[in-house]
Design a protein around this motif. Sequence first.
Motif, PDB file in Angstrom:
ATOM      1  N   MET A 139      46.242  35.744  30.442  1.00 30.85           N
ATOM      2  CA  MET A 139      47.599  36.429  30.571  1.00 30.85           C
ATOM      3  C   MET A 139      46.732  38.188  31.495  1.00 30.85           C
ATOM      4  SD  MET A 139      50.397  37.365  29.655  1.00 30.85           S
ATOM      5  CE  MET A 139      50.697  37.372  31.695  1.00 30.85           C
ATOM      6  N   THR A 140      45.141  38.133  30.899  1.00 27.66           N
ATOM      7  CA  THR A 140      44.390  39.157  31.383  1.00 27.66           C
ATOM      8  C   THR A 140      44.109  38.485  32.953  1.00 27.66           C
ATOM      9  OG1 THR A 140      43.646  39.961  29.083  1.00 27.66           O
ATOM     10  CG2 THR A 140      42.581  40.663  30.919  1.00 27.66           C
ATOM     11  N   GLY A 141      44.089  37.351  32.698  1.00 26.98           N
ATOM     12  CA  GLY A 141      43.242  36.895  33.734  1.00 26.98           C
ATOM     13  C   GLY A 141      45.021  37.082  34.939  1.00 26.98           C
ATOM     14  N   TYR A 142      45.418  37.021  34.988  1.00 28.21           N
ATOM     15  CA  TYR A 142      46.787  36.502  35.507  1.00 28.21           C
ATOM     16  C   TYR A 142      46.926  37.933  36.325  1.00 28.21           C
ATOM     17  CZ  TYR A 142      51.708  37.232  37.307  1.00 28.21           C
ATOM     18  OH  TYR A 142      53.323  37.451  37.562  1.00 28.21           O
ATOM     19  N   TYR A 143      47.219  39.413  35.115  1.00 30.57           N
ATOM     20  CA  TYR A 143      46.658  40.906  36.072  1.00 30.57           C
ATOM     21  C   TYR A 143      46.109  41.042  36.994  1.00 30.57           C
ATOM     22  CZ  TYR A 143      50.928  41.688  32.753  1.00 30.57           C
ATOM     23  OH  TYR A 143      51.661  41.766  32.368  1.00 30.57           O
ATOM     24  N   LYS A 144      44.724  40.384  36.869  1.00 29.18           N
ATOM     25  CA  LYS A 144      43.453  40.434  37.890  1.00 29.18           C
ATOM     26  C   LYS A 144      43.886  39.296  39.027  1.00 29.18           C
ATOM     27  CE  LYS A 144      39.431  41.228  36.056  1.00 29.18           C
ATOM     28  NZ  LYS A 144      38.462  40.855  35.438  1.00 29.18           N
ATOM     29  N   TYR A 145      44.308  38.634  38.589  1.00 29.06           N
ATOM     30  CA  TYR A 145      44.953  37.782  39.911  1.00 29.06           C
ATOM     31  C   TYR A 145      46.016  38.398  40.667  1.00 29.06           C
ATOM     32  CZ  TYR A 145      46.321  33.714  42.654  1.00 29.06           C
ATOM     33  OH  TYR A 145      46.936  32.789  43.902  1.00 29.06           O
ATOM     34  N   LEU A 146      46.762  39.443  40.901  1.00 26.49           N
ATOM     35  CA  LEU A 146      47.359  39.900  41.370  1.00 26.49           C
ATOM     36  C   LEU A 146      46.782  41.083  42.179  1.00 26.49           C
ATOM     37  CD1 LEU A 146      51.119  40.051  39.012  1.00 26.49           C
ATOM     38  CD2 LEU A 146      50.465  38.758  40.773  1.00 26.49           C
ATOM     39  N   ASP A 147      46.125  41.491  41.263  1.00 30.05           N
ATOM     40  CA  ASP A 147      44.867  42.400  42.337  1.00 30.05           C
ATOM     41  C   ASP A 147      43.500  41.867  43.070  1.00 30.05           C
ATOM     42  OD1 ASP A 147      46.734  44.820  41.412  1.00 30.05           O
ATOM     43  OD2 ASP A 147      45.298  45.427  39.682  1.00 30.05           O
ATOM     44  N   HIS A 148      43.788  40.808  42.733  1.00 32.25           N
ATOM     45  CA  HIS A 148      42.818  39.750  43.667  1.00 32.25           C
ATOM     46  C   HIS A 148      41.465  40.373  43.193  1.00 32.25           C
ATOM     47  CE1 HIS A 148      45.200  38.476  46.286  1.00 32.25           C
ATOM     48  NE2 HIS A 148      46.054  39.356  46.273  1.00 32.25           N
ATOM     49  N   ASP A 149      41.361  40.270  41.856  1.00 36.98           N
ATOM     50  CA  ASP A 149      39.721  40.909  41.141  1.00 36.98           C
ATOM     51  C   ASP A 149      38.995  39.333  40.975  1.00 36.98           C
ATOM     52  OD1 ASP A 149      37.597  42.273  39.861  1.00 36.98           O
ATOM     53  OD2 ASP A 149      39.413  43.100  38.407  1.00 36.98           O
ATOM     54  N   PHE A 150      38.692  38.971  41.736  1.00 38.34           N
ATOM     55  CA  PHE A 150      37.838  37.435  41.132  1.00 38.34           C
ATOM     56  C   PHE A 150      36.210  38.028  40.728  1.00 38.34           C
ATOM     57  CE2 PHE A 150      40.773  36.392  44.434  1.00 38.34           C
ATOM     58  CZ  PHE A 150      42.238  36.244  43.129  1.00 38.34           C
ATOM     59  N   CYS A 151      35.649  36.862  40.085  1.00 39.63           N
ATOM     60  CA  CYS A 151      34.450  37.381  40.019  1.00 39.63           C
ATOM     61  C   CYS A 151      33.607  35.936  40.929  1.00 39.63           C
ATOM     62  CB  CYS A 151      33.832  37.412  38.798  1.00 39.63           C
ATOM     63  SG  CYS A 151      34.205  36.161  37.916  1.00 39.63           S
ATOM     64  N   PRO A 152      32.295  36.394  41.297  1.00 38.89           N
ATOM     65  CA  PRO A 152      30.959  36.039  42.800  1.00 38.89           C
ATOM     66  C   PRO A 152      31.187  34.785  40.466  1.00 38.89           C
ATOM     67  CG  PRO A 152      29.470  37.646  41.460  1.00 38.89           C
ATOM     68  CD  PRO A 152      31.692  37.901  40.983  1.00 38.89           C
ATOM     69  N   MET A 153      30.528  32.994  41.423  1.00 31.65           N
ATOM     70  CA  MET A 153      29.843  32.347  41.249  1.00 31.65           C
ATOM     71  C   MET A 153      28.693  32.637  40.284  1.00 31.65           C
ATOM     72  SD  MET A 153      30.492  29.035  40.718  1.00 31.65           S
ATOM     73  CE  MET A 153      31.860  28.194  41.370  1.00 31.65           C
ATOM     74  N   SER A 154      28.410  33.475  40.660  1.00 34.47           N
ATOM     75  CA  SER A 154      27.158  33.717  39.823  1.00 34.47           C
ATOM     76  C   SER A 154      27.520  35.068  38.621  1.00 34.47           C
ATOM     77  CB  SER A 154      26.068  34.982  40.808  1.00 34.47           C
ATOM     78  OG  SER A 154      26.929  35.960  41.644  1.00 34.47           O
ATOM     79  N   ALA A 155      28.013  35.068  38.100  1.00 35.93           N
ATOM     80  CA  ALA A 155      27.997  36.012  37.149  1.00 35.93           C
ATOM     81  C   ALA A 155      27.979  35.283  35.913  1.00 35.93           C
ATOM     82  CB  ALA A 155      29.643  36.275  37.116  1.00 35.93           C
ATOM     83  N   PRO A 156      27.189  36.157  35.159  1.00 34.39           N
ATOM     84  CA  PRO A 156      26.500  35.991  33.957  1.00 34.39           C
ATOM     85  C   PRO A 156      27.426  36.283  32.500  1.00 34.39           C
ATOM     86  CG  PRO A 156      25.244  37.525  34.830  1.00 34.39           C
ATOM     87  CD  PRO A 156      26.297  37.191  35.849  1.00 34.39           C
ATOM     88  N   ALA A 157      26.931  35.560  31.756  1.00 35.08           N
ATOM     89  CA  ALA A 157      28.008  35.658  30.334  1.00 35.08           C
ATOM     90  C   ALA A 157      27.104  36.554  29.865  1.00 35.08           C
ATOM     91  CB  ALA A 157      27.988  34.352  29.327  1.00 35.08           C
ATOM     92  N   TYR A 158      27.967  37.642  28.815  1.00 38.05           N
ATOM     93  CA  TYR A 158      27.014  38.555  27.955  1.00 38.05           C
ATOM     94  C   TYR A 158      27.225  38.506  26.713  1.00 38.05           C
ATOM     95  CZ  TYR A 158      31.775  41.183  29.372  1.00 38.05           C
ATOM     96  OH  TYR A 158      33.001  41.201  29.234  1.00 38.05           O
ATOM     97  N   SER A 159      26.319  38.666  25.856  1.00 33.69           N
ATOM     98  CA  SER A 159      27.218  38.544  24.460  1.00 33.69           C
ATOM     99  C   SER A 159      27.185  39.647  23.565  1.00 33.69           C
ATOM    100  CB  SER A 159      25.779  38.227  23.582  1.00 33.69           C
ATOM    101  OG  SER A 159      24.547  39.720  23.731  1.00 33.69           O
ATOM    102  N   ARG A 160      27.563  41.134  25.043  1.00 34.13           N
ATOM    103  CA  ARG A 160      27.984  42.358  23.969  1.00 34.13           C
ATOM    104  C   ARG A 160      27.670  43.181  25.159  1.00 34.13           C
ATOM    105  NH1 ARG A 160      23.154  45.520  20.551  1.00 34.13           N
ATOM    106  NH2 ARG A 160      24.678  47.139  21.349  1.00 34.13           N
ATOM    107  N   VAL A 161      28.695  44.091  24.961  1.00 32.66           N
ATOM    108  CA  VAL A 161      29.025  45.102  26.054  1.00 32.66           C
ATOM    109  C   VAL A 161      28.206  46.286  25.618  1.00 32.66           C
ATOM    110  CG1 VAL A 161      31.101  46.942  26.897  1.00 32.66           C
ATOM    111  CG2 VAL A 161      31.778  44.688  25.727  1.00 32.66           C
ATOM    112  N   ALA A 162      27.236  46.467  27.153  1.00 27.45           N
ATOM    113  CA  ALA A 162      26.184  48.060  27.749  1.00 27.45           C
ATOM    114  C   ALA A 162      27.041  49.138  27.025  1.00 27.45           C
ATOM    115  CB  ALA A 162      25.978  47.680  28.756  1.00 27.45           C
ATOM    116  N   ASP A 163      26.197  49.591  26.051  1.00 25.99           N
ATOM    117  CA  ASP A 163      26.907  51.171  26.174  1.00 25.99           C
ATOM    118  C   ASP A 163      26.382  51.458  26.838  1.00 25.99           C
ATOM    119  OD1 ASP A 163      26.950  50.025  22.954  1.00 25.99           O
ATOM    120  OD2 ASP A 163      24.554  50.647  23.480  1.00 25.99           O
TER     121      ASP A 163
END
Length: 355
Positions: A331-355
């Motif tokens: 569902m979250t991805g759908y709204y980002k898709y409508l905005d053409h907000d994609f991520c590159p293949m190089s995007a890494p996973a992250y274990s926590r949100v940066a402060d």
Amino acid sequence: MKVTDYDTPRPETHRTGTTYILGIESSCDDTSAAVLRNGILLSNVTASQAVHEAYGGVVPELASRAHQQNIVPVVDAALRQAGIQREQLSAIAFTRGPGLMGSLLVGVSFAKGLAASLGIPMIDVNHLHGHILAHFIHTEDDDYVSPSFPFLCLLVSGGNSQIVLVKSYRDMEIIGQTIDDAAGEAIDKCSKVMGLGYPGGPVIDKLARQGNPEAFTFAKPNIAGYDYSFSGLKTSFLYNLRQWISEDPDFIEHHKCDLAASLEHTVVDILMKKLRLAAKDLKIKQIALAGGVSANNGLRNAFRDHARRYKWDIFIPRFSYTTDNAAMIAMTGYYKYLDHDFCPMSAPAYSRVAD
């Protein structure tokens, strides 16, 4: 006053074409995949991991191995239930973080490989945003009305306790959060001390329905603003329990329902006090609940009580959307898709949100 117990909301749909989004969730110990068509949920498949019960908590290495075993059959089942072929997918949304790194890497790597093979874009999703936007999941025949912006969302889980000001699908501000333990974490740890097993939340919830919530009193923090603290409650529970057990070795067995009810009552009271303050200060009546702990009956009842007392319009999630699931990621991805907000293949996973 409007009380909405989640059956799935209906946001604005876009019918200019057929958009299929595959969502993948693997942040902890649930492997999940879901498919949306033009924002409508077609399937939501989840495989849980019972292996952790013997250890009293999630073992990261075991979780990542189980994800590796589960992800292919889970994605296959989601596609089959949706009645589509993978070649029909428009994009793949995946949980990038926060979560357990080993678990996340399985989902992220699978999403990258599948997206590359199909030549379709990838959409990275913040797991916590997914929980909040679970209030916008809808199926074909539902007529649920979702929260209107802005609204406040109390997001409570084993790892997070936050009050989030949601201004739009994309604009969310954390205005309060725990400075130590999360609410779900405190409940799980107190349950473990009582020898009730893992996960402790559902056990405490069940026992609390049979107990007296005012039988015992535990410490409540005095933290400024909208932030939370649950470490003092956990310590108070432990020290009191030690004292009572020294006087009666069978104290837990004799009083486990009252202990559970009193613990739950204290946690809920702490959560709702700060939420009331935020709602009053910001003059917002649209109040939503999200996250794993939102399945707790005591918290749900408190929400309904506050709706009556303070004229809130509340939104309580369906039980199937409280725990980690791919429908909220899609569902979250759908709204980002409508905005053409994609991520590159190089995007890494992250274990926590940066402060």
